[in-house]
Design a protein around this motif. Structure first.
Motif, PDB file in Angstrom:
ATOM      1  N   TYR A  64       0.838  -1.206   0.000  1.00  0.00           N
ATOM      2  CA  TYR A  64       0.000   0.000   0.000  1.00  0.00           C
ATOM      3  C   TYR A  64       0.870   1.252   0.000  1.00  0.00           C
ATOM      4  N   ALA A  65       1.945   1.215   0.792  1.00  0.00           N
ATOM      5  CA  ALA A  65       2.803   2.399   0.906  1.00  0.00           C
ATOM      6  C   ALA A  65       3.464   2.740  -0.428  1.00  0.00           C
ATOM      7  N   ASP A 115       1.087   4.326  -2.775  1.00  0.00           N
ATOM      8  CA  ASP A 115       0.676   5.676  -2.409  1.00  0.00           C
ATOM      9  C   ASP A 115       1.743   6.692  -2.806  1.00  0.00           C
ATOM     10  N   ASN A 116       2.985   6.430  -2.462  1.00  0.00           N
ATOM     11  CA  ASN A 116       4.079   7.332  -2.812  1.00  0.00           C
ATOM     12  C   ASN A 116       5.381   6.530  -2.843  1.00  0.00           C
ATOM     13  N   LYS A 149       8.378   7.113  -3.969  1.00  0.00           N
ATOM     14  CA  LYS A 149       9.615   7.797  -3.590  1.00  0.00           C
ATOM     15  C   LYS A 149       9.718   7.916  -2.067  1.00  0.00           C
ATOM     16  N   ALA A 150       8.623   8.371  -1.451  1.00  0.00           N
ATOM     17  CA  ALA A 150       8.631   8.518   0.004  1.00  0.00           C
ATOM     18  C   ALA A 150       8.842   7.163   0.675  1.00  0.00           C
ATOM     19  N   SER A 151       8.205   6.121   0.133  1.00  0.00           N
ATOM     20  CA  SER A 151       8.345   4.793   0.738  1.00  0.00           C
ATOM     21  C   SER A 151       9.787   4.317   0.677  1.00  0.00           C
ATOM     22  N   GLY A 179      -3.028   3.590  -7.510  1.00  0.00           N
ATOM     23  CA  GLY A 179      -2.295   2.927  -6.448  1.00  0.00           C
ATOM     24  C   GLY A 179      -2.599   3.409  -5.041  1.00  0.00           C
ATOM     25  N   GLY A 180      -2.206   2.581  -4.063  1.00  0.00           N
ATOM     26  CA  GLY A 180      -2.287   2.980  -2.669  1.00  0.00           C
ATOM     27  C   GLY A 180      -3.613   2.743  -1.983  1.00  0.00           C
ATOM     28  N   ARG A 181      -4.629   2.390  -2.754  1.00  0.00           N
ATOM     29  CA  ARG A 181      -5.951   2.299  -2.159  1.00  0.00           C
ATOM     30  C   ARG A 181      -6.689   1.103  -2.755  1.00  0.00           C
TER      31      ARG A 181
END
Lengths: 318, 511
Positions: A192-193, A196-197, A199-201, A262-264
């Motif tokens: 999920y992470a 969602d993002n 790069k941040a993950s 993505g992410g959801r």
């Protein structure tokens, strides 16, 4: 604002709820429109039809939640079925054949994952490539001629336990397992992470490559399983098995409320999405409407469901 | 707060008709009042600095003035005529240009195409007149101090600062009567800031009214004619730069005095936590050797493009090491991926909260937990109950303000989001904390909180390497500072040698 309306709005925000509502509307309508609809035999058939789409959609859902897409699942279904059937025919060992079929699916998934993570090919293009390659190999292996399939695969694909289709039971068990995996394990939550993002993950310490490889491999494995069930149901491994299946699978995932960006998304939603697709197919048969309309309607339903989602969430891109 | 406490009001005494006269402007979002009856006059040829913490209502007020939002009550007169904008294009055609903090440059188009997007000049045959567009783009860029930019260049290949100048040129090209600039200097180099300021001064001479929103008080004091401070949706003070000070403005903005004072820490000179030997990445940084001691806050200063982020990326495993080596606690350290760095106890609070920090669709709790999932997981499952208690502890110690930890992180203010990213890093129980512009774009109140958090972490023995482009930030926090200049280490200053002047001199060494 009165509390009832607030509660309804909150429910509307859960995509699973709106798809479930659509499912109920169609079911209620059918129970009045056709006397056969509520017959246990018909309902169980709907369940069987939904199960292969749902099983493959479980893997596809994780891929899409992780911001990927796998277009090759239809071809992997075909190739895995053919490999299993050919190995059984040539060696006479059923377990070896089924294992080879599953392994084929897993390998296709790993290839997709490696094309994405190592060669940095966009997954849409990478899996479009494997879609063609896998189908071609299936045709080459059989010369285009179906291979008979039976035994355990036939039991899973067409058999029943206490009157309930085995494939349906298997789908329920797998759905529960994948659901628990996705919400409770570290890997599941990392999927999920990264969706969602990414790069941040990655900067937060999630191993992007390993996670992406995993979801594609898992999706391939489930497509392989889907191929075995489908060929077992037909008692024949046709090299053209599963042509166009990727559309049904992706439709089920998106209908079930998974965001293509993505992410959801949720596993429950995916299962409901697959059931809705099967129910619509069933509706056309029961109401005696042309199968061609079925194709049109399938597209319309997807557009409708996603539009509903887009309108609810407001224009995020602008 | 229904009424405004206005001190030292200067606007009222000014002669002539205001360009903009806002009276009793109020706005609420789903029941929460964001602006309470704001009165504001803006005169032609005046630069007004608008200051306030994030969430003070600055953006809401600016969106109302420029037409992006409609006020719940109150009136706005433009040059004496009452106006009511329905959308942003109404505002633009009335002569109001708003340069947003978020860049909206279209990367695939050229600089000139970006400047004329939506109003391409045409040749008599109906084709886009590229010759005219390039020539006038060049002139426009020169006006805002970006004359060195080639109008034919692809905008996506430009640095953030250069893209920001394009945004400003875009607004300047519309010849606005009111120009609203939201944090226009946040990614400009000192040189670019100077030429941008001269553009602002020229526009002021030409009679444009300008609103300048910034978190950098020095800039506001240096450029503006009048400083308006918003707090909790109301104007709390209007001051002239000559008659006020940094401290006074901070007190106006936060309701409390000075943000942070450096306190010396006891550091063992021989306890080396991280050492870099001749580190190069082959592109941006070259031959950097330095040591960070345990429990120390080492600043990493440099101008834009000096290689601060790139150096942190190498230590964090984001960027491959070309030559040289690193040791962490005396052992060789060469992470190939951030996941390996985090496992070894090296965590990063990255620059760019929106793009590289938050998981926007995830809850506050999930955002905080993502770096420490593996550390606390059992054989099969992640540790959800432990997570809840850890985030509760950090919510308290970091002062994160939220309704509950299951709300999406995107519903928090910028400062609170950044605190969650800090919680994420600290929750992973790191040995080395890498910070990249940790207070970029957060308000003064949150900034003070973050400084306290960093100082407390260092006092507990955590080693901190903090990259920053703000000298006051370095001076407030760091025990030593390493200054980079064009990818090379220009020097390391001890606390006793640190001054704004010396730091900047080193930063310009290779220029």
């Amino acid at each position: 604002m009165n509390t009832g309306l607030v509660a309804l709005k909150r429910l509307g925000r859960h995509r699973e709820a709106s798809v479930l509502l659509m499912l109920l509307v169609v079911a209620v309508y059918l129970s009045f429109a056709s006397e056969y609809f509520l017959a246990p035999r018909n309902l169980l058939n709907v369940g069987r039809q939904a199960s292969v789409v749902a099983i493959v959609a479980l893997g596809q859902a994780l891929v899409i939640i992780g911001r990927g897409i796998d277009l090759s699942v239809g071809s992997v279904i075909g190739l895995s079925a053919v490999v299993a059937a050919v190995v059984i025919r040539d060696t006479g060992l059923e377990s070896v054949g089924l294992f080879a079929g599953l392994l084929t699916g897993l390998c296709c998934g790993i290839v997709n994952g490696l094309l994405y993570t190592r060669l940095k090919i966009n997954p849409f293009i990478a899996t479009l490539g494997t879609l063609s390659v896998a189908r071609g190999i299936a045709l080459l292996m059989t010369g285009g001629i179906p291979v008979p399939m039976g035994g355990i695969a036939e039991f899973v694909g067409a058999g029943r336990i206490a009157g309930i289709p085995v494939s349906f039971l298997l789908m329920i068990v797998l759905a529960i397992a994948v659901h628990v995996f996705s919400v409770r394990t570290v890997r599941g939550r990392e999927i999920y992470a990264i969706g969602d993002n990414p790069k941040a993950s990655r900067l937060a310490g999630v191993d992007l490559k390993a996670t992406r490889l995993f979801i594609f491999a898992f999706c391939g494995l489930l497509a392989g399983l889907g191929g075995i069930i489908l060929s077992g149901n037909l008692a024949s491994a046709d090299p053209n098995l599963g042509v166009g299946y990727e559309l049904d699978v992706i439709a089920a995932v998106i209908l079930g409320g998974t965001a293509l960006s993505g992410g959801r998304g949720s596993i429950a939603g995916v299962v409901i999405g697959a059931l809705l697709m099967a129910l619509l197919n069933n509706a056309f048969v029961l109401l005696g409407i042309s199968a061609y309309w079925q194709v049109v309607t399938k597209g319309l339903v997807i557009i409708f469901a996603v539009a509903l989602d887009g309108l609810q969430r407001g224009g995020e891109d602008e | 707060m229904p009424s405004n406490i206005v001190e030292n009001a200067t606007g009222a005494s000014r002669a002539g008709q205001p360009l903009v006269r806002a009276r009793g402007v109020a706005k609420a979002f789903s029941g929460n009042a964001v602006l309470h009856s704001v009165d504001l006059d803006l005169y032609p040829g005046e630069v007004v600095g608008l200051l306030g913490e994030n969430g003070a209502g600055k953006s809401t007020l600016m969106h109302i003035l420029s037409g992006g939002l409609v006020a719940d009550s109150g009136t706005i007169d433009l040059a004496g005529e009452p106006v009511r904008f329905g959308n942003v294009s109404d505002g633009i055609s009335a002569g109001i240009s708003f340069v947003h903090q978020e860049l909206s440059v279209v990367g695939a188009l050229s600089v000139a195409e970006n400047l004329y997007l939506g109003r391409f000049p045409r040749t008599p045959l109906g084709f886009v007149d590229k010759v005219l567009m390039r020539a006038s783009s060049k002139a426009l860029l020169e006006r805002v101090g970006a004359g060195a930019l080639d109008p034919a260049r692809e905008a996506g290949s430009l640095r953030a600062g250069e893209q920001q100048l394009i945004e400003i040129a875009k607004a300047a090209g519309r010849q606005p009567r009111l120009l609203i600039l939201d944090e226009p200097t946040s990614s400009l180099t000192p040189h670019e800031v100077e030429s941008f300021f001269s553009y602002v001064r020229n526009a002021r001479e030409a009679g444009t009214a300008i609103i300048f929103i910034t978190h950098r008080l020095e800039e506001a004091l240096g450029l503006c004619d009048r400083l308006v401070v918003l707090r909790n949706g109301a104007i709390v003070s209007e001051r002239k730069p000559a008659e006020t000070s940094r401290e006074q403005l901070i007190a106006d903005m936060t309701g409390k005095p000075a943000i942070y004072d450096y306190k010396p820490r006891a550091i063992d000179e021989n306890a080396v936590a991280l050492s870099l030997r001749n580190v190069s990445d082959g592109v941006h940084i070259e031959d950097i050797s330095l040591e960070v001691r345990r429990g120390e806050v080492l600043g990493l200063f440099g101008l834009v493009g000096a290689g601060r982020t790139e150096l942190l990326d190498v230590i964090h495993g984001v960027r491959p090491l070309k030559s040289g080596y690193l040791t962490l606690n005396k052992r060789t350290f060469s992470p190939r991926d951030p996941s390996e760095a985090v496992k070894s106890g090296v965590v990063l609070v990255p620059e760019g909260r929106k793009t590289a920090g938050i998981l926007p669709q995830h809850s506050v709790r999930d955002n905080a937990a993502i770096s420490s999932l593996r550390r606390f997981a059992s054989r099969f499952f992640s540790d959800r109950s432990g997570e809840a208690s850890r985030i509760a502890a950090f919510t308290k110690s970091l002062g994160i303000r939220m309704a509950n930890d299951m709300q999406p992180i995107s519903t928090l203010s910028g400062g609170n989001q950044q605190k969650v990213i800090f919680a994420r890093a600290l929750m992973a129980e790191p040995q080395l904390l890498l910070l990249d512009e940790p207070t970029h774009g957060v308000d003064v109140g949150a900034k003070a909180d973050l400084y306290t958090i960093i100082a407390q972490a260092a006092e507990r023995g955590l080693t901190v390497l903090m990259a920053s482009s703000e000298v006051p930030e370095i001076l407030a926090l760091c025990d030593r500072v390493a200054v980079l200049s064009k990818g090379r280490l220009a020097g390391i200053l001890e606390r006793s040698e640190m001054s704004e002047d010396r730091i900047l001199t080193l930063a310009f060494r290779e220029h």
